[in-house]
Scaffold this motif. Structure first.
Motif, short mmCIF file in Angstrom:
data_model
loop_
_atom_site.label_atom_id
_atom_site.label_comp_id
_atom_site.label_asym_id
_atom_site.label_seq_id
_atom_site.Cartn_x
_atom_site.Cartn_y
_atom_site.Cartn_z
N TYR A 268 9.95 -10.58 0.78
CA TYR A 268 8.69 -11.33 0.78
C TYR A 268 7.50 -10.40 0.51
N LEU A 269 7.47 -9.23 1.14
CA LEU A 269 6.34 -8.31 0.94
C LEU A 269 6.26 -7.83 -0.50
N ALA A 270 7.41 -7.65 -1.16
CA ALA A 270 7.39 -7.26 -2.57
C ALA A 270 6.79 -8.37 -3.43
N GLU A 271 7.20 -9.64 -3.14
CA GLU A 271 6.63 -10.79 -3.87
C GLU A 271 5.14 -10.92 -3.58
N MET A 272 4.76 -10.70 -2.32
CA MET A 272 3.36 -10.82 -1.94
C MET A 272 2.50 -9.74 -2.59
N THR A 273 3.06 -8.53 -2.72
CA THR A 273 2.32 -7.44 -3.37
C THR A 273 2.05 -7.77 -4.83
#
Length: 679
Positions: A268-273
């Motif tokens: 999720y954090l990769a997508e959010m970044t």
């Protein structure tokens, strides 16, 4: 538009045969006058350099004044004071050198005038002696006139082409005038021409050295500025990246808890970044909003699609990131509570979202009927939130992408991408730094740490003891003043507050002085002196000081002149120790100097294809060609004439070093050609 610069160096025959006879009788006078002229020439060269430095200091002062008038900061005020001090120093130095130059001119006139008066008193001077006195006087006057004209030319050219070219031309003219004046005292008609030529060449060399020095200083300064800029930028990147990476590491832990595992959090954090880099949303805003939406019941795969709809609406309606976060919060509350109330809808209405229209279209009822349903709590919150979100996504689709391509959108997106780049450096730093932090923590928590704690406690107690002693000595001194000093009592009775303040201030100083007589303070001073000595010894040992900064300092003193320095040393070596045909060293002649100077400015060795100024020594080897003519020494002397040297430089406005070299080379070429013609 082209600029034309004309320099004329003229020399005239003013001597008789009697000059040669008089010269031997006046050697001491000639030496003094020549020395004074040389001093005057040195002063004038210094004036050129100091004038450039003064102009630079004046410009720096103006810039400092502007900066201080804009900000009024203490730092800018300090910079202004420093710039003013630098300008005043430069101005005083220039005035001093100018004053000395004027005094040297007066000394020259005084010398020639004294001889003239002696001639009048004796009344027996010969025509040759009278000619000699006039010649000497003319030499001084010629020098003064030349300097005045060179100064006027320098001002005019500086105004047109700048200080660098103006200074170079002024230096050349001034040196040419000095050389011609000194040459006029030799008693040889060629003296004027040779003196003017060598003087002009000397001026060119001096001005070239000054220009080179200025450029070299600017180059070295630019190198150091670039180095400092790179180092500062890297340090800022590391500091920022370390902080960002540290925060994202904490986010990883937080989202691992919210999303049920490290893998879900990383995904999720990769997508959010990536989402932050492509949209107006900032990474930190997305982090906070995502946590809120997860708390309101949104699933991991629902968050970014929902934020896309909100972002499109926010871009179209000019919402801030805070506004869009609030919209997401309001929809999340409707969804989690299952209620549609004015408390949740009003924030959307206030930000320009037509919620009544969307709900009317969703229910198939009028806006008035929908409002009535909301007031009675008849509209489910989860369905209303989805209807509003879907309607926003449909009406404002693509607006976030459009905004991301605007200037401000690109700036925002670049900021997020740059943060991610900095975080990469910070992550590498933090991971490695953890090892050191753990080792430091372990050391401080171990036996050595306990011993260090004891030492720190004793050091702190010692410093406190010193402070207590100092305060005690000051208290005792001031108490003695207010209780025992009759002067204080007298001032108090008279209401003389200024005197009372003076006495108390003096008492405080005396108390401080008494403290510095104590054994404790003396021991502190001895300890500090010993520490400084230890630092010196440590820095000298194994040349630690070099690695500490000396080597780097030396690097910043290196300019781009290594090649020029090698060329100059080679030329100087040729001038002072040329070799004859047998390989033996000999004293340099006029021709050697001329060819060496020509080599310096033409960038190639001077050959003999176009003749020689003079044969430098007997049995000089030469290959002659059909049609050429060789004169005897007497024939060459018979043809000597004092030349008029005209230098005309025509071209575009000087823009770079190549143009300056072109002017310098043309001047020297004209002088050298004239000297060869007269020989």
């Amino acid at each position: 538009m082209g600029r034309e610069i004309s320099l004329a160096i003229m020399a005239h025959e003013n001597f008789s045969d009697a000059v040669t006879t008089m010269r031997n009788a006046n050697q001491a006078f000639n030496k003094d006058l020549t020395g004074t002229m040389q001093k005057l020439d040195a002063f004038n060269k210094n004036k050129i350099t100091l004038k450039v430095e003064t102009d630079k200091a004046k410009q720096a002062l103006k810039e400092a004044e502007k900066q201080f008038s804009k900000t009024g900061d203490a730092a800018d005020k300090m910079a202004l004071e420093l710039a003013n001090s630098n300008y005043e120093n430069a101005r005083r130095n220039l005035d001093l050198v100018a004053k000395n130059a004027r005094q040297a001119e007066k000394d020259i006139l005084s010398m020639t005038g004294a001889i003239s008066k002696a001639e009048n008193r004796a009344g027996t001077s010969s025509a040759a002696e009278s000619t000699m006195m006039k010649t000497l006087s003319n030499a001084g006057l010629f020098k003064m006139a030349g300097d005045s004209l060179s100064g006027l030319a320098g001002v005019a050219v500086s105004s047109a082409l700048g200080n660098t070219i103006g200074g170079a031309i002024q230096s050349t003219l001034s040196s040419a005038a000095t050389g011609a004046a000194m040459g006029s005292m030799t008693g040889n008609p060629m003296g004027i021409a040779i003196g003017a030529g060598v003087g002009a060449a000397s001026g060119l060399i001096s001005s070239a050295a000054s220009v080179f020095s200025s450029r070299d200083d600017a180059y070295k300064s630019a190198v150091q500025d670039s180095y400092n800029s790179v180092q500062e930028e890297q340090q800022n990147t590391l500091s920022s990246g370390s902080q960002i990476a540290g925060q994202r590491e904490q986010n990883q832990i937080s989202f691992a808890t919210l999303l049920g595992g490290d893998n879900n959090a990383k995904k999720y954090l990769a997508e959010m970044t990536k989402f932050a880099g492509d949209t107006p949303f900032g990474y930190d805003d997305l982090t906070a909003t995502s946590k809120t939406m997860l708390a309101y019941g949104y699933k991991q795969n629902e968050i970014l699609p929902e934020l896309t709809k909100i972002g499109d609406a926010g871009s179209a309606l000019s919402m801030s990131n805070q506004d869009m976060t609030y919209v997401a919060t309001s929809l999340g509350r409707m969804r989690s509570t299952g209620k549609t109330t004015l408390e949740y809808l009003n924030p959307l209405l206030e930000r320009g979202i037509p919620v009544w229209k969307y709900l009317a279209e969703y229910t198939g009822k009028s806006s008035e009927k929908v409002q009535e349903m909301v007031s009675k709590g008849l509209l489910p919150g989860e369905k209303a939130a989805k209807a509003i979100s879907d309607a926003m996504g449909k009406e404002f689709a693509g607006n976030m992408e459009k905004q991301s391509k605007t200037y401000q959108g690109l700036v925002n997106s670049l900021g997020d991408v740059q943060d991610s780049m900095n975080a990469a450096m910070g992550e590498g730093y933090n991971e490695e730094r953890k090892k050191g932090l753990l080792a430091q923590q372990e050391w401080l928590s171990g036996k050595d740490g306990t011993k260090m704690s004891d030492a720190y406690s004793m050091i702190g107690s010692w410093k406190a003891e010193l402070e207590n002693t100092r305060e005690k000595m000051i208290r005792e001194s001031m108490s003695k003043a207010v209780n025992e000093d009759p002067e204080y009592q007298k001032a108090k009775s008279a209401g003389d507050r200024a005197k009372m303040g003076e006495i108390l201030a003096k008492a405080e100083i005396e108390g401080e002085a008494e403290y510095k007589k104590t054994e404790g303070y003396k021991l502190q001073v001895e300890t500090e002196k010993s520490l400084v000595g230890g630092i010196r010894e440590t820095m000298i040992k194994d040349e630690v000081y070099k690695q500490y900064g000396y080597d780097m300092e030396q690097e910043f003193t290196k300019g781009f002149g290594e090649k020029y320095a090698q060329d100059m040393l080679s030329i100087i070596s040729q001038i002072h120790q040329p070799e004859n045909s047998m390989g033996a060293s000999k004293v340099a002649s006029e021709e050697d100097y001329v060819n060496s100077l020509h080599s310096l400015f033409s960038k190639k060795p001077a050959g003999k294809a176009f003749g020689m100024a003079r044969v430098p020594y007997n049995d000089f080897p030469a290959l002659l060609h059909e049609g050429e003519r060789v004169l005897t020494a007497s024939e060459a002397r018979a043809q000597k004439t004092a030349p008029t040297i005209h230098v005309t430089v025509t071209g575009n406005v000087i823009k770079d070093e190549a143009d300056e070299d072109r002017i310098a080379q043309k001047i020297v070429t004209k002088i050298l050609n004239a000297m060869q013609i007269t020989n």
